[in-house]
Each structure stands twice: as C-alpha cells, then as structure tokens.
Write an enzyme that holds these catalytic residues in place. Structure first.
Site, mmCIF file in Angstrom:
data_model
loop_
_atom_site.group_PDB
_atom_site.id
_atom_site.type_symbol
_atom_site.label_atom_id
_atom_site.label_comp_id
_atom_site.label_asym_id
_atom_site.label_seq_id
_atom_site.Cartn_x
_atom_site.Cartn_y
_atom_site.Cartn_z
ATOM 1 N N GLY A 19 25.380 31.437 58.202
ATOM 2 C CA GLY A 19 26.690 30.801 58.344
ATOM 3 C C GLY A 19 27.003 30.579 59.814
ATOM 4 O O GLY A 19 27.286 31.536 60.540
ATOM 5 N N SER A 76 32.868 30.228 62.311
ATOM 6 C CA SER A 76 33.590 30.923 63.382
ATOM 7 C C SER A 76 33.031 32.317 63.631
ATOM 8 O O SER A 76 32.591 32.630 64.748
ATOM 9 C CB SER A 76 35.075 31.025 63.012
ATOM 10 O OG SER A 76 35.581 29.753 62.718
ATOM 11 N N GLY A 133 30.323 33.843 62.340
ATOM 12 C CA GLY A 133 28.867 33.869 62.499
ATOM 13 C C GLY A 133 28.487 33.529 63.937
ATOM 14 O O GLY A 133 27.649 34.201 64.557
ATOM 15 N N ARG A 170 20.798 19.876 58.758
ATOM 16 C CA ARG A 170 21.661 20.709 59.619
ATOM 17 C C ARG A 170 20.832 21.332 60.737
ATOM 18 O O ARG A 170 21.303 21.483 61.867
ATOM 19 C CB ARG A 170 22.332 21.825 58.793
ATOM 20 C CG ARG A 170 23.415 21.355 57.867
ATOM 21 C CD ARG A 170 24.616 20.788 58.582
ATOM 22 N NE ARG A 170 25.441 21.788 59.243
ATOM 23 C CZ ARG A 170 26.301 21.518 60.220
ATOM 24 N NH1 ARG A 170 26.447 20.286 60.666
ATOM 25 N NH2 ARG A 170 27.026 22.478 60.774
ATOM 26 N N ARG A 200 36.602 27.215 65.185
ATOM 27 C CA ARG A 200 35.658 26.216 65.683
ATOM 28 C C ARG A 200 36.407 25.070 66.337
ATOM 29 O O ARG A 200 37.362 24.562 65.765
ATOM 30 C CB ARG A 200 34.851 25.655 64.509
ATOM 31 C CG ARG A 200 33.706 26.559 64.137
ATOM 32 C CD ARG A 200 32.890 25.936 63.061
ATOM 33 N NE ARG A 200 33.531 26.086 61.752
ATOM 34 C CZ ARG A 200 33.023 25.607 60.634
ATOM 35 N NH1 ARG A 200 31.906 24.928 60.654
ATOM 36 N NH2 ARG A 200 33.642 25.802 59.497
ATOM 37 N N LYS A 222 43.904 45.753 53.909
ATOM 38 C CA LYS A 222 43.966 44.409 54.508
ATOM 39 C C LYS A 222 44.282 43.382 53.418
ATOM 40 O O LYS A 222 45.068 42.458 53.624
ATOM 41 C CB LYS A 222 42.622 44.105 55.182
ATOM 42 C CG LYS A 222 42.440 42.694 55.715
ATOM 43 C CD LYS A 222 42.515 42.667 57.226
ATOM 44 C CE LYS A 222 42.599 41.285 57.846
ATOM 45 N NZ LYS A 222 41.436 40.447 57.610
ATOM 46 N N ASN A 247 47.397 40.847 53.371
ATOM 47 C CA ASN A 247 47.188 39.401 53.213
ATOM 48 C C ASN A 247 47.957 38.857 52.011
ATOM 49 O O ASN A 247 48.482 37.747 52.059
ATOM 50 C CB ASN A 247 45.699 39.082 53.065
ATOM 51 C CG ASN A 247 44.922 39.212 54.372
ATOM 52 O OD1 ASN A 247 43.705 39.259 54.368
ATOM 53 N ND2 ASN A 247 45.607 39.283 55.486
ATOM 54 N N ASN A 268 50.282 36.059 53.398
ATOM 55 C CA ASN A 268 49.682 34.719 53.480
ATOM 56 C C ASN A 268 50.223 33.706 52.455
ATOM 57 O O ASN A 268 50.603 32.598 52.842
ATOM 58 C CB ASN A 268 48.151 34.822 53.380
ATOM 59 C CG ASN A 268 47.558 35.621 54.535
ATOM 60 O OD1 ASN A 268 48.277 36.261 55.284
ATOM 61 N ND2 ASN A 268 46.247 35.602 54.664
ATOM 62 N N ASN A 326 54.185 33.405 60.388
ATOM 63 C CA ASN A 326 54.375 34.753 59.827
ATOM 64 C C ASN A 326 55.804 35.238 60.057
ATOM 65 O O ASN A 326 56.421 35.845 59.175
ATOM 66 C CB ASN A 326 53.372 35.729 60.439
ATOM 67 C CG ASN A 326 51.944 35.408 60.030
ATOM 68 O OD1 ASN A 326 51.723 34.550 59.182
ATOM 69 N ND2 ASN A 326 50.975 36.085 60.626
HETATM 70 P P1 NAD Z 1 33.726 29.361 58.526
HETATM 71 O O1 NAD Z 1 34.100 28.406 57.444
HETATM 72 O O2 NAD Z 1 34.103 29.042 59.937
HETATM 73 O O3 NAD Z 1 32.153 29.580 58.500
HETATM 74 C C1 NAD Z 1 31.401 29.729 57.345
HETATM 75 C C2 NAD Z 1 30.077 29.022 57.573
HETATM 76 O O4 NAD Z 1 29.188 29.357 56.521
HETATM 77 C C3 NAD Z 1 30.194 27.495 57.601
HETATM 78 O O5 NAD Z 1 29.547 27.009 58.752
HETATM 79 C C4 NAD Z 1 29.446 27.063 56.332
HETATM 80 O O6 NAD Z 1 28.813 25.821 56.467
HETATM 81 C C5 NAD Z 1 28.426 28.203 56.241
HETATM 82 N N1 NAD Z 1 27.799 28.314 54.915
HETATM 83 C C6 NAD Z 1 28.399 28.367 53.698
HETATM 84 N N2 NAD Z 1 27.469 28.441 52.723
HETATM 85 C C7 NAD Z 1 26.255 28.409 53.346
HETATM 86 C C8 NAD Z 1 24.911 28.415 52.898
HETATM 87 N N3 NAD Z 1 24.610 28.458 51.603
HETATM 88 N N4 NAD Z 1 23.920 28.389 53.823
HETATM 89 C C9 NAD Z 1 24.186 28.312 55.131
HETATM 90 N N5 NAD Z 1 25.442 28.295 55.638
HETATM 91 C C10 NAD Z 1 26.462 28.342 54.748
HETATM 92 O O7 NAD Z 1 34.287 30.786 58.107
HETATM 93 P P2 NAD Z 1 34.800 31.972 59.049
HETATM 94 O O8 NAD Z 1 36.151 31.662 59.561
HETATM 95 O O9 NAD Z 1 33.727 32.354 60.006
HETATM 96 O O10 NAD Z 1 34.994 33.114 57.956
HETATM 97 C C11 NAD Z 1 33.936 33.857 57.389
HETATM 98 C C12 NAD Z 1 34.560 35.052 56.678
HETATM 99 O O11 NAD Z 1 35.136 35.902 57.675
HETATM 100 C C13 NAD Z 1 35.705 34.665 55.729
HETATM 101 O O12 NAD Z 1 35.709 35.487 54.595
HETATM 102 C C14 NAD Z 1 36.959 34.922 56.567
HETATM 103 O O13 NAD Z 1 38.106 35.230 55.798
HETATM 104 C C15 NAD Z 1 36.512 36.137 57.375
HETATM 105 N N6 NAD Z 1 37.248 36.291 58.644
HETATM 106 C C16 NAD Z 1 37.349 35.248 59.520
HETATM 107 C C17 NAD Z 1 38.026 35.431 60.705
HETATM 108 C C18 NAD Z 1 38.151 34.308 61.713
HETATM 109 O O14 NAD Z 1 38.846 34.475 62.715
HETATM 110 N N7 NAD Z 1 37.524 33.168 61.538
HETATM 111 C C19 NAD Z 1 38.605 36.673 61.008
HETATM 112 C C20 NAD Z 1 38.464 37.726 60.092
HETATM 113 C C21 NAD Z 1 37.787 37.512 58.898
HETATM 114 O O1 KPL Z 2 45.045 38.761 58.479
HETATM 115 C C1 KPL Z 2 45.991 38.008 58.520
HETATM 116 C C2 KPL Z 2 45.748 36.600 58.115
HETATM 117 O O2 KPL Z 2 46.440 35.697 58.562
HETATM 118 O O3 KPL Z 2 44.794 36.406 57.325
HETATM 119 C C3 KPL Z 2 47.349 38.529 58.891
HETATM 120 C C4 KPL Z 2 47.642 38.172 60.325
HETATM 121 C C5 KPL Z 2 47.358 40.058 58.761
HETATM 122 C C6 KPL Z 2 48.422 38.002 57.996
HETATM 123 O O4 KPL Z 2 48.209 38.392 56.674
#
Ligand code: NAD
Ligand code: KPL
Length: 305
Positions: free
Chosen positions: A9, A12, A14, A37, A133, A184, A188, A192, A202
């Site tokens: 992945g 963001s 990854g 890709r 991203r 968490k 959420n 959310n 929020n």
């Molecule tokens: P994202 O959408 O930015 O990235 C996911 C990536 O996975 C995408 O590039 C997508 O193309 C790729 N992907 C999906 N299926 C695939 C496959 N079969 N093969 C290859 N690549 C594949 O998601 P994110 O924001 O990085 O979030 C990932 C997880 O982390 C989520 O569950 C999110 O809730 C959690 N999370 C994210 C953040 C954040 O700030 N972004 C913070 C805390 C938790």
């Molecule tokens: O984790 C969060 C989100 O936006 O997903 C917070 C900031 C805790 C709000 O639920």
C-alpha cells in the site's frame, strides 16, 4: 543483514513508514497492485516524504503483488476494506514464521486478515500519526503521534522493534492492544459520524453535547458487555477532551466524505453495531446513527460498506 520490510500500500501511512525505514538504512520494498502502477512508480523515481515543508525522495525498490520472492515481514498499509483481499493475494509468498503488521483503523479487518494467513503472526497497530498524500507517491507528514503495536495472542515483543527505533517511528509494544483498538474505535464512533452528519469540524460537536453523551453511554455499555471494561473507563470525558483538543480539525471520516472517498464505516460504527447484535444489546442511538450515516453516504453516491 536485517530482514526486509515489504510495505503493501503506497498510500499515506505506507509511504510514511517506508520512507522513514529507508532513511534509516533498513531494507524495505514497496508492493504495488500491478505492472502499470509499478511502471508509474519507477518513473517517479521513488517515494517522497514531505516533512517540515521539505521534500525528500527515497528510491525504495518496488515490485508487484505477483512477484515470487518470499516475504518475511509485511506492513499492511491499505484501508481496512482492502486488507483481507490484498493479503490473500500474498499468502503464498509468506515465508514460514512470517510476521504481518496491520495498520488498519477500526476492528474487524485484523481478524479477517489473520484468518487468511493462519501460518503467520499478525500484529495489530493503533496509530495517532497523521499523514496525507499531496500527489502520487508523495506524502506529507501532518501530525506527529505514536503507534502502539501488539499481538493479542502472544505478548512477547518482536526484536524488530529496533528497526522502528532506528527509523525514528515513535512506538510502544502493548500487551493490551485490543483495549487500545476498542478505545480508539469508540472515540471514532462518538466523533466521526456526527462530524459528517452535522457537517462540522470536531469542535463543532461542542454544540451537540447531549447527542455525544448519549452515544458515549451506549458505547460504554457495549464495551463493558463485550469484555472490554478498561476501554470504557471515563469514555465520555476522553471524547470531550479529544473534541476540545482537535477542535480545529476535520475528522478522518469527514475528510473521506468531503473528498468523495469510501469510508471505513463497516470497521467502525458497522463493527460496533455487529458486536452489539451478537451480544443482543439494544443500543438504539448507535443503530440510528449507523442508519443516518448510511443514508447520507447513499445520498452522496458513496459506498456504505
Ligand atoms: P491510503 O488510502 O492513503 O493508502 C492505502 C493504499 O493502499 C492506497 O495507495 C491503495 O492503492 C493501496 N492498496 C489497496 N489495495 C491494494 C492492493 N491490493 N495492492 C496494493 N496496494 C493496495 O490509506 P491510509 O490513509 O494510509 O490509511 C491506511 C490505514 O491506516 C487505514 O485503515 C487508516 O484508517 C489508518 N490510519 C491512517 C492515518 C493517516 O493519517 N493517513 C492515521 C491513522 C490510521
Ligand atoms: O482519530 C480521529 C479521526 O479523525 O479519525 C479523531 C481525531 C480521534 C476523531 O475521532
């Protein structure tokens, strides 16, 4: 030579993990969906991390899901709704004793992934780091935070946490990772969906104090009944604290909806409602919140699963 981290992945989180591991000299490889890709990735010349306004590109080697090299350590960094299928496609590549680190928010996807790869050790993570991203293969490090990692079935910490220390990824091994994930999840669920339905940041939920309090009461009842009393402790106070501390932010679900992206509803509110049904708990406000959110997503043409 330390074990290679395969990162599944290029989104963001990854990219945030892959670039910091690469910067520390830890061997890391990026797995992308297909040949097209991979070609696009190779043209870009690597993954770019933007931190403190400065962009730096790391030439992390890429490969597709179909590569045949064995995988010993896999960071699963896709969305909760993609994790199970993505991991299933890699199952045959997992070496004996392979470990998976699951970064998905919410609950439900971790068990679904583990069921696909019973031969591997699955470690769950709960992160408060924030990244987004701002272009293909580019991520902006938006919010410093912490990542808790743990394995509900096996409390011993893995040796490779040293790689995270070397990479400057703030983390802690947690012997109660399920409690952290549930806590968490409850936060959420209390915040959310309401930010989406009230179309607010929020902090806007300070105007909906009673609605938040009612949801917290039902979430507390659920956590107590489903064997997670520690995750229920002072839930409402913490929800109010988070609303206050993140008043200026838009929740992650709000941002998904605003950007016409699929939400992780099934692994958040959906999971809560499923567990409530399994325990024969009547939680009318959470149920109604789920129905309102589903209707809202439908009205916007977004998936509701
Ligand atoms: P994202 O959408 O930015 O990235 C996911 C990536 O996975 C995408 O590039 C997508 O193309 C790729 N992907 C999906 N299926 C695939 C496959 N079969 N093969 C290859 N690549 C594949 O998601 P994110 O924001 O990085 O979030 C990932 C997880 O982390 C989520 O569950 C999110 O809730 C959690 N999370 C994210 C953040 C954040 O700030 N972004 C913070 C805390 C938790
Ligand atoms: O984790 C969060 C989100 O936006 O997903 C917070 C900031 C805790 C709000 O639920």
């Amino acid at each position: 030579m330390s074990t290679t981290w395969h990162v599944l992945g290029a989104g963001s989180l990854g990219t945030l993990w892959a670039t910091r591991l690469a910067r520390a000299g830890v061997p890391v490889r990026l797995i992308v969906r297909d040949e097209q890709r991979l070609q696009a990735y190779q043209c870009a010349g690597g993954l770019t991390l933007v931190e403190h306004g400065e962009a730096k590109t790391y030439a992390v080697p890429g490969e597709t899901l179909d590569n045949e090299e064995p995988i010993n350590r896999l960071l699963v960094a896709c969305k909760a709704y993609d994790a199970e299928n993505a991991v299933a496609r890699l199952a045959s590549r997992l070496a004996p004793g392979a470990e998976l680190i699951l970064l998905q928010n919410g609950l439900g996807s971790q068990d679904a992934v583990a069921a696909k790869v019973p031969q591997a050790r699955c470690i769950s993570a709960s992160s408060t780091e924030g990244a987004f991203r701002d272009g293909d293969w580019r991520v902006v490090f938006a919010g410093h935070g912490y990542t808790w990692l743990g394995d509900a079935g096996h409390p011993v910490a893995p040796i490779w946490l040293d790689d995270l220390t070397a990479a400057g990824i703030p983390h802690e091994w947690s012997t109660d990772i399920l409690t952290r994930l549930w806590r968490k999840l409850a936060l959420n669920c209390a915040i959310n969906p309401l930010t989406v339905l009230h179309d607010c940041r929020n902090g806007g939920l300070q105007q909906h104090h009673c609605e938040v309090a009612t949801l917290c009461a039902e979430l507390t009842e659920l956590l107590e009944q489903c064997g997670q009393p520690a995750a229920a402790e002072d839930l409402q106070q913490e929800v109010e604290r988070v609303i206050h501390a993140t008043a200026a932010n838009y929740s992650s679900m709000y941002q998904d909806v605003a950007n016409q992206r699929r939400t992780e509803i099934s692994y958040l509110l959906g999971h809560v409602c499923k567990v409530a049904a399994r325990h024969q708990l009547h939680l009318p406000h959470l149920h109604q919140l789920q129905q309102r959110l589903i209707a809202h997503l439908h009205s916007l043409g977004l998936p509701s699963d």
